[in-house]
Structure formats: C-alpha cells, structure tokens
Design a protein around this motif. Structure first.
Motif, mmCIF file in Angstrom:
data_model
loop_
_atom_site.group_PDB
_atom_site.id
_atom_site.type_symbol
_atom_site.label_atom_id
_atom_site.label_comp_id
_atom_site.label_asym_id
_atom_site.label_seq_id
_atom_site.Cartn_x
_atom_site.Cartn_y
_atom_site.Cartn_z
ATOM 1 N N SER A 36 0.902 -1.305 -0.085
ATOM 2 C CA SER A 36 -0.002 0.284 0.084
ATOM 3 C C SER A 36 1.027 1.288 0.075
ATOM 4 N N PRO A 37 0.335 2.125 -0.573
ATOM 5 C CA PRO A 37 1.153 3.474 -0.872
ATOM 6 C C PRO A 37 0.903 4.415 0.766
ATOM 7 N N HIS A 38 0.194 4.106 1.506
ATOM 8 C CA HIS A 38 -0.163 4.544 2.854
ATOM 9 C C HIS A 38 0.609 3.800 3.850
ATOM 10 N N GLY A 39 1.406 4.777 4.671
ATOM 11 C CA GLY A 39 2.263 4.160 5.892
ATOM 12 C C GLY A 39 1.824 4.739 6.934
ATOM 13 N N PHE A 40 2.344 4.065 8.057
ATOM 14 C CA PHE A 40 2.387 4.512 9.574
ATOM 15 C C PHE A 40 3.794 4.847 9.914
ATOM 16 N N ALA A 41 4.173 5.728 10.254
ATOM 17 C CA ALA A 41 5.463 6.109 10.766
ATOM 18 C C ALA A 41 5.620 5.764 12.423
ATOM 19 N N TRP A 42 6.636 5.008 12.950
ATOM 20 C CA TRP A 42 6.888 4.702 14.236
ATOM 21 C C TRP A 42 8.222 5.010 14.514
ATOM 22 N N SER A 43 8.639 6.034 15.759
ATOM 23 C CA SER A 43 9.894 6.190 16.218
ATOM 24 C C SER A 43 10.346 5.308 17.244
ATOM 25 N N ASP A 44 11.461 4.796 17.026
ATOM 26 C CA ASP A 44 12.084 3.574 17.938
ATOM 27 C C ASP A 44 12.128 4.219 19.220
ATOM 28 N N ALA A 45 11.808 3.782 20.237
ATOM 29 C CA ALA A 45 11.743 4.426 21.792
ATOM 30 C C ALA A 45 13.259 4.553 22.240
ATOM 31 N N PHE A 46 14.239 3.674 21.753
ATOM 32 C CA PHE A 46 15.665 3.861 22.227
ATOM 33 C C PHE A 46 16.425 4.348 21.108
ATOM 34 N N LEU A 47 16.178 4.244 20.256
ATOM 35 C CA LEU A 47 16.874 4.651 18.732
ATOM 36 C C LEU A 47 16.723 5.800 18.310
#
Length: 146
Positions: A36-47
């Motif tokens: 899918s062209p849509h995405g969910f971004a997630w920032s690593d909690a430790f890095l």
C-alpha cells in the motif's frame, strides 16, 4: 512514535484505546499491507530511527506499545503516599505489563529495537517488579497486614 511525558493526560489512555479499536475496524474495511502507498510512521523508543510500514497490524502494535508506555508514565506521575493511590499505580503498572507481554507474544517481526521480544520481556518484568514493590509498600502502610 512513543508518547512524550508532556503529552500524557488522564484522557490519553481512552483516546489510544479508541484509536486501537478504529484500526481494527479499518482492517476489516481496507486492505492495507506492505504494498500500500499509505504508511504509518513509528519512532523507535530507544534509538533515533523512524520506520514506516503500511500494515495496520504494525500500527496496532505501535499503539499498544504507546498505551503501555502511557500507563507506565501515569504510574510514575501518580503520588504514592496513600493506600488508594498505591492501588491505582499498581493497576497502571499491571496494565502496562500486559501490553508489553502481549506485544512480545504476538508481534514477532519487529522492525525496531523497542519491539524486539527480549526487550519487551525485560520491560514486562520491570513493570511487574515495580507493581510488586507497591504491594510491599501497601503492606508497610497497613502495618504488615497485606
């Protein structure tokens, strides 16, 4: 991304639960996957890394992680001098532990270090250890009756 301490309010857990439920509903209506062209971004909690994926399961896992982090932060922000507040803090920590344990058991292919099974196991154990410490505190406040 991980919930930041300045954004945590008493209402945030409810908002996260609602969003989690909506993601489940979206999963029934829309076919979002890696293509899918849509995405969910997630920032690593430790890095300091950001990962983006299109799978709703990934976003649900991220929300569950944030819910656990939120419960842990609420536990840390709650005064612990009274019996009833110790009980509330213990409930927050147990809820957080449940979130991290569920993630460790059900989310096997973690794209970030914070959702790796060994890390989640450590976080789960930490939450439970803190809850057990509160049981001891309650016992001391009760004069050893707990």
């Amino acid at each position: 991304s991980v919930v930041s301490p300045e954004t945590i309010t008493e209402d945030l857990p409810l908002e996260l639960r609602r969003y989690y439920g909506q993601l489940g509903y979206m999963g029934l209506k829309f076919q979002l996957d890696e293509s899918s062209p849509h995405g969910f971004a997630w920032s690593d909690a430790f890095l300091e890394t950001v990962v983006s994926q299109s799978a709703i399961a990934y976003e649900k896992a991220s929300v569950l992680f944030n819910y656990g982090a939120c419960q842990s932060a609420l536990a840390g922000a709650t005064a612990r001098g009274e019996q009833h507040t110790l009980k509330a803090v213990c409930a927050y920590l147990q809820s957080a532990a449940g979130c991290f344990k569920t993630l460790g058991e059900q989310f096997g292919n973690a794209p970030t270090s914070d959702m790796a099974r060994p890390i989640l196991n450590v976080i789960t154990s930490l939450m439970l250890a803190q809850a057990q410490e509160l049981v001891l505190e309650r016992s001391v406040l009760d004069g050893g009756k707990y």
